[in-house]
Write a protein that holds these residues in place. Structure first.
Motif, PDB file in Angstrom:
ATOM      1  N   GLN B  80       0.841  -1.152  -0.174  1.00  8.97           N
ATOM      2  CA  GLN B  80      -0.122   0.077   0.041  1.00  8.97           C
ATOM      3  C   GLN B  80       0.950   1.255  -0.050  1.00  8.97           C
ATOM      4  O   GLN B  80       1.895   1.300   0.489  1.00  8.97           O
ATOM      5  N   ARG B  81       0.389   2.135  -0.517  1.00  9.41           N
ATOM      6  CA  ARG B  81       0.982   3.806  -0.752  1.00  9.41           C
ATOM      7  C   ARG B  81       2.570   3.309  -0.880  1.00  9.41           C
ATOM      8  O   ARG B  81       3.428   3.786  -0.117  1.00  9.41           O
ATOM      9  N   THR B  82       2.807   2.780  -2.168  1.00 12.99           N
ATOM     10  CA  THR B  82       4.163   2.500  -2.342  1.00 12.99           C
ATOM     11  C   THR B  82       5.240   3.645  -2.365  1.00 12.99           C
ATOM     12  O   THR B  82       4.696   4.791  -2.465  1.00 12.99           O
ATOM     13  N   GLN B  83       6.455   3.746  -1.905  1.00 11.17           N
ATOM     14  CA  GLN B  83       7.506   4.418  -1.900  1.00 11.17           C
ATOM     15  C   GLN B  83       8.613   3.819  -2.608  1.00 11.17           C
ATOM     16  O   GLN B  83       8.884   2.784  -3.119  1.00 11.17           O
ATOM     17  N   GLN B  84       9.588   5.044  -2.930  1.00 13.34           N
ATOM     18  CA  GLN B  84      10.430   4.582  -3.988  1.00 13.34           C
ATOM     19  C   GLN B  84      11.451   3.423  -3.768  1.00 13.34           C
ATOM     20  O   GLN B  84      11.820   2.718  -4.131  1.00 13.34           O
ATOM     21  N   GLU B  85      11.513   3.531  -2.130  1.00 14.20           N
ATOM     22  CA  GLU B  85      12.325   2.560  -1.768  1.00 14.20           C
ATOM     23  C   GLU B  85      11.800   1.097  -1.924  1.00 14.20           C
ATOM     24  O   GLU B  85      12.553  -0.005  -1.415  1.00 14.20           O
ATOM     25  N   ASP B  86      10.627   0.824  -2.235  1.00 11.37           N
ATOM     26  CA  ASP B  86       9.995  -0.454  -2.232  1.00 11.37           C
ATOM     27  C   ASP B  86      10.454  -0.730  -3.934  1.00 11.37           C
ATOM     28  O   ASP B  86      10.069  -2.055  -4.218  1.00 11.37           O
ATOM     29  N   SER B  87      10.924  -0.053  -4.543  1.00 13.64           N
ATOM     30  CA  SER B  87      11.400  -0.451  -5.799  1.00 13.64           C
ATOM     31  C   SER B  87      12.548  -1.676  -5.657  1.00 13.64           C
ATOM     32  O   SER B  87      13.607  -1.442  -5.271  1.00 13.64           O
ATOM     33  N   ALA B  88      12.127  -2.880  -6.309  1.00 11.28           N
ATOM     34  CA  ALA B  88      13.079  -3.945  -6.079  1.00 11.28           C
ATOM     35  C   ALA B  88      12.206  -5.283  -6.918  1.00 11.28           C
ATOM     36  O   ALA B  88      11.337  -4.921  -7.749  1.00 11.28           O
ATOM     37  N   VAL B  89      12.855  -6.267  -7.124  1.00 11.91           N
ATOM     38  CA  VAL B  89      12.524  -7.402  -7.595  1.00 11.91           C
ATOM     39  C   VAL B  89      11.807  -8.276  -6.287  1.00 11.91           C
ATOM     40  O   VAL B  89      12.454  -8.541  -5.525  1.00 11.91           O
ATOM     41  N   TYR B  90      10.862  -8.613  -6.693  1.00 12.40           N
ATOM     42  CA  TYR B  90       9.822  -9.483  -5.536  1.00 12.40           C
ATOM     43  C   TYR B  90       9.739 -10.980  -6.154  1.00 12.40           C
ATOM     44  O   TYR B  90       9.266 -11.137  -7.072  1.00 12.40           O
ATOM     45  N   LEU B  91      10.566 -11.914  -5.201  1.00  9.88           N
ATOM     46  CA  LEU B  91      10.634 -13.011  -5.546  1.00  9.88           C
ATOM     47  C   LEU B  91       9.732 -14.164  -4.784  1.00  9.88           C
ATOM     48  O   LEU B  91       9.425 -13.800  -3.400  1.00  9.88           O
ATOM     49  N   CYS B  92       9.111 -14.877  -5.549  1.00  9.86           N
ATOM     50  CA  CYS B  92       8.295 -16.208  -4.756  1.00  9.86           C
ATOM     51  C   CYS B  92       8.914 -17.382  -5.025  1.00  9.86           C
ATOM     52  O   CYS B  92       9.489 -17.511  -5.841  1.00  9.86           O
ATOM     53  N   ALA B  93       8.848 -18.067  -3.844  1.00  4.88           N
ATOM     54  CA  ALA B  93       9.330 -19.630  -3.950  1.00  4.88           C
ATOM     55  C   ALA B  93       8.322 -20.390  -3.371  1.00  4.88           C
ATOM     56  O   ALA B  93       7.690 -20.020  -2.412  1.00  4.88           O
ATOM     57  N   SER B  94       8.343 -21.667  -3.870  1.00  8.23           N
ATOM     58  CA  SER B  94       7.527 -22.737  -3.258  1.00  8.23           C
ATOM     59  C   SER B  94       8.310 -23.926  -2.810  1.00  8.23           C
ATOM     60  O   SER B  94       9.334 -24.379  -3.404  1.00  8.23           O
ATOM     61  N   SER B  95       7.827 -24.838  -1.811  1.00 11.27           N
ATOM     62  CA  SER B  95       8.648 -26.169  -1.519  1.00 11.27           C
ATOM     63  C   SER B  95       7.551 -27.130  -1.249  1.00 11.27           C
ATOM     64  O   SER B  95       6.446 -26.674  -0.869  1.00 11.27           O
ATOM     65  N   ALA B  96       7.979 -28.454  -1.735  1.00 13.08           N
ATOM     66  CA  ALA B  96       6.841 -29.427  -1.463  1.00 13.08           C
ATOM     67  C   ALA B  96       6.819 -30.008  -0.019  1.00 13.08           C
ATOM     68  O   ALA B  96       5.957 -30.477   0.658  1.00 13.08           O
ATOM     69  N   GLU B  97       7.990 -29.218   0.745  1.00  7.28           N
ATOM     70  CA  GLU B  97       7.979 -29.858   2.233  1.00  7.28           C
ATOM     71  C   GLU B  97       7.845 -28.467   3.065  1.00  7.28           C
ATOM     72  O   GLU B  97       7.932 -27.427   2.583  1.00  7.28           O
ATOM     73  N   MET B  98       7.749 -29.014   4.643  1.00  8.46           N
ATOM     74  CA  MET B  98       7.726 -27.553   5.361  1.00  8.46           C
ATOM     75  C   MET B  98       8.830 -27.067   5.820  1.00  8.46           C
ATOM     76  O   MET B  98       9.952 -27.831   5.896  1.00  8.46           O
ATOM     77  N   GLY B  99       9.012 -25.648   5.843  1.00  9.71           N
ATOM     78  CA  GLY B  99      10.235 -25.309   6.454  1.00  9.71           C
ATOM     79  C   GLY B  99      11.201 -24.323   5.331  1.00  9.71           C
ATOM     80  O   GLY B  99      11.047 -25.213   4.197  1.00  9.71           O
ATOM     81  N   ALA B 100      12.092 -23.894   5.703  1.00  9.97           N
ATOM     82  CA  ALA B 100      13.012 -23.069   4.641  1.00  9.97           C
ATOM     83  C   ALA B 100      14.248 -23.806   4.311  1.00  9.97           C
ATOM     84  O   ALA B 100      14.741 -23.928   3.307  1.00  9.97           O
ATOM     85  N   ARG B 101      14.534 -24.877   5.109  1.00  8.67           N
ATOM     86  CA  ARG B 101      15.570 -25.850   4.677  1.00  8.67           C
ATOM     87  C   ARG B 101      15.392 -26.865   3.597  1.00  8.67           C
ATOM     88  O   ARG B 101      16.206 -27.403   3.028  1.00  8.67           O
ATOM     89  N   THR B 102      14.260 -26.817   2.997  1.00  6.00           N
ATOM     90  CA  THR B 102      13.692 -27.662   2.117  1.00  6.00           C
ATOM     91  C   THR B 102      14.073 -27.041   0.647  1.00  6.00           C
ATOM     92  O   THR B 102      14.608 -25.853   0.646  1.00  6.00           O
ATOM     93  N   LYS B 103      14.140 -27.769  -0.418  1.00  9.41           N
ATOM     94  CA  LYS B 103      14.545 -27.264  -1.592  1.00  9.41           C
ATOM     95  C   LYS B 103      13.485 -26.151  -2.188  1.00  9.41           C
ATOM     96  O   LYS B 103      12.225 -26.788  -2.430  1.00  9.41           O
ATOM     97  N   GLN B 104      13.502 -25.102  -2.578  1.00  7.97           N
ATOM     98  CA  GLN B 104      12.671 -24.124  -2.958  1.00  7.97           C
ATOM     99  C   GLN B 104      13.052 -23.976  -4.358  1.00  7.97           C
ATOM    100  O   GLN B 104      13.925 -23.561  -4.897  1.00  7.97           O
ATOM    101  N   PHE B 105      11.579 -23.723  -5.024  1.00  4.29           N
ATOM    102  CA  PHE B 105      11.653 -23.642  -6.588  1.00  4.29           C
ATOM    103  C   PHE B 105      11.272 -22.229  -6.641  1.00  4.29           C
ATOM    104  O   PHE B 105      10.028 -21.774  -5.979  1.00  4.29           O
ATOM    105  N   PHE B 106      12.019 -21.297  -7.508  1.00  6.76           N
ATOM    106  CA  PHE B 106      11.600 -19.789  -7.219  1.00  6.76           C
ATOM    107  C   PHE B 106      11.072 -19.349  -8.682  1.00  6.76           C
ATOM    108  O   PHE B 106      11.320 -19.948  -9.596  1.00  6.76           O
ATOM    109  N   GLY B 107      10.152 -18.258  -8.609  1.00  8.54           N
ATOM    110  CA  GLY B 107       9.634 -18.145  -9.696  1.00  8.54           C
ATOM    111  C   GLY B 107      10.417 -16.915 -10.411  1.00  8.54           C
ATOM    112  O   GLY B 107      11.751 -16.757  -9.941  1.00  8.54           O
TER     113      GLY B 107
END
Lengths: 116, 115
Positions: B80-107
């Motif tokens: 909401q109410r975007t600011q210049q400092e919000d400029s970036a690439v936003y990445l999404c990743a998903s994993s078949a298992e629970m938790g961050a230490r699993t193999k993440q597949f990135f968009g």
């Protein structure tokens, strides 16, 4: 707190010569460590990961990394560089005290250039 | 099968506008992550979902950032109410298992530019 330092922002090697990308980590607990690669206009891809099993980890495309606790290092190597290896490489650490509290912390990246 | 997809791929917003970024994870993946990648930097964690539950939102930089995954599949990151400092690439990743230490597949990411 966890952190990771990639010692070189840019590395250039000739095709067919060895690759070494350096990474040091800081972690209060037993960490998991990863290397991810990012090719231009493509998503990040997992190369390999270390999760407290064998200290020498083999990944895809001929890459491997060795976990050295005494040196807090996890350097990425490949015996012979290929043109297709040109990309950005990220060293990543994750320390999880409790299940669910395992966020990844990425380094700033090393850009690998392959000279024909 | 299809990988993780994100839309739009590019978004230009005027300062103060609201934006919504969409992530379609790999079908059946239970874990979904959002990251922010500033120019020349590594991705930084924003938030984590396990199915529809948002288990960790500690990386969201301000209360202008909001993420949801109401049915445990598609996720939306809203700024909401975007600011210049919000400029970036936003990445999404998903994993078949629970938790961050699993193999993440990135968009491929959404590149947001705030003017």
């Amino acid at each position: 707190a966890q952190s990771v330092t990639q010692l070189d922002s840019h590395v250039s090697v000739s095709e067919g010569t060895p690759v070494l990308l350096r990474c040091n980590y800081s972690s209060s607990y037993s960490p998991s460590l990863f290397w991810y690669v990012q090719h231009p206009n493509k998503g990040l891809q997992l190369l390999l990961k270390y999760t407290s099993a064998a200290t020498l980890v083999k990944g895809i495309n001929g890459f491997e990394a060795e976990f050295k606790k005494s040196e807090t290092s996890f350097h990425l190597t490949k015996p012979s560089a290929h043109m297709s290896d040109a990309a950005e490489y990220f060293c990543v650490v994750s320390e999880g005290v409790n299940f669910g509290n395992e966020k990844l912390t990425f380094g700033t990246g090393t850009r690998l250039t392959i000279i024909p | 099968g299809a990988g993780v997809s994100q839309s739009p791929r590019y978004k230009v917003a005027k300062r103060g506008q609201d934006v919504a970024l969409r992530c379609d994870p790999i079908s059946g993946h239970v874990s979904l992550f959002w990251y922010q990648q500033a120019l020349g930097q590594g991705p930084e964690f924003l938030t984590y979902f396990q199915n529809e539950a948002q288990l960790d939102k500690s990386g969201l930089p301000s209360d202008r950032f909001f993420a949801e995954r109401p049915e445990g599949s598609v996720s939306t990151l809203k700024i909401q109410r975007t600011q210049q400092e919000d400029s970036a690439v936003y990445l999404c990743a998903s994993s078949a298992e629970m938790g961050a230490r699993t193999k993440q597949f990135f968009g491929p990411g959404t590149r947001l530019t705030v003017l």
